[in-house]
Design a protein around this motif. Structure first.
Motif, PDB file in Angstrom:
ATOM      1  N   GLY A 149       0.788  -1.229   0.000  1.00  0.00           N
ATOM      2  CA  GLY A 149       0.000   0.000   0.000  1.00  0.00           C
ATOM      3  C   GLY A 149       0.818   1.276   0.000  1.00  0.00           C
TER       4      GLY A 149
ATOM      5  N   THR B 208      -0.778   4.160  -1.979  1.00  0.00           N
ATOM      6  CA  THR B 208      -1.908   4.790  -1.282  1.00  0.00           C
ATOM      7  C   THR B 208      -1.403   5.751  -0.220  1.00  0.00           C
ATOM      8  OG1 THR B 208      -3.235   2.805  -1.656  1.00  0.00           O
ATOM      9  CG2 THR B 208      -4.022   4.347   0.012  1.00  0.00           C
TER      10      THR B 208
ATOM     11  N   ASN C 133      -0.933  -1.497   7.180  1.00  0.00           N
ATOM     12  CA  ASN C 133      -2.041  -1.372   6.235  1.00  0.00           C
ATOM     13  C   ASN C 133      -2.795  -2.697   6.127  1.00  0.00           C
ATOM     14  OD1 ASN C 133      -3.780  -0.484   4.278  1.00  0.00           O
ATOM     15  ND2 ASN C 133      -2.295  -0.613   2.616  1.00  0.00           N
TER      16      ASN C 133
END
Length: 201
Positions: free
Chosen positions: A13, A16, A179
């Motif tokens: 991630g 993100t 995450n």
């Protein structure tokens, strides 16, 4: 100008987290894109890769077939090491020059994020004031790779297993982002770490 090195293994991630940091005002540099640029046809890196892996890894237009190259290096640690020996020094040089230009510019950004899967292995740690590490459980990584990259679970597992273990990275990290929950939980962790950065942002 404060530099965060953002890293983590595949499908944890990082991108993100990078987007959240960009929304908070950071300038994000994607080291993977820098690596792609160093591999353009005609560059010294492109020529070294062609010599090392042969013409079969080239597309008809001369570009490197990254999917084919990935299939080779993710199954052969020696091939992966060879590729990294070619690409990492070039990426370091580009990033060092870019950071120097930003610092000397009229309005240097307050926070720069270098997003790099091989931040530590690629020798980028000295460029950074902090290292942020994104981690996720293996089963989550596999699910993400299957969903986002059209890989089979077996192909996803091969890519994950080709990555360096996370334990040494945990020892190097100044901030660890876990995450394995919701996007809101991820955003909360990033905002909390951002709020602790030194200086005015």
């Amino acid at each position: 100008m404060y530099v965060i090195g953002l890293t983590g293994n595949i499908a944890t991630g990082k991108s993100t987290v990078a987007r959240i940091l960009a929304d908070l005002g950071a300038l994000v540099i994607d080291a993977d894109r820098v690596a792609h640029a160093t591999m353009r046809p005609g560059t010294a890196v492109w020529e070294e890769i062609r010599r090392a892996f042969g013409p079969d890894i080239l597309l008809p237009d001369g570009r490197i077939d990254r999917r084919r190259l990935g299939e080779i290096v993710f199954r052969d640690p020696g091939a992966l090491s060879l590729l990294e020996q070619i690409v990492h020094p070039a990426v370091r040089r580009v990033l060092r020059r870019r950071l120097q230009r930003l610092r000397r510019g009229p309005n240097p950004p307050r926070v720069v994020v270098i997003e790099a899967i091989k931040l530590l292995e690629g020798g980028l740690r000295p460029l950074c004031d902090q290292v942020w590490l994104v981690v996720a459980p293996r089963e989550v990584q596999i699910e993400r790779l299957v969903r986002t990259r059209s890989l089979t679970p077996e192909q996803a597992a091969v890519r994950i297993d080709a990555q360096p273990p996370v334990e040494p990275k945990l020892r190097e990290a100044d901030v660890v982002i876990r995450n394995d929950g919701t996007l809101a939980d991820l955003e909360r962790q990033v905002r909390e770490a951002w709020a602790k950065l030194p200086g005015d942002r």
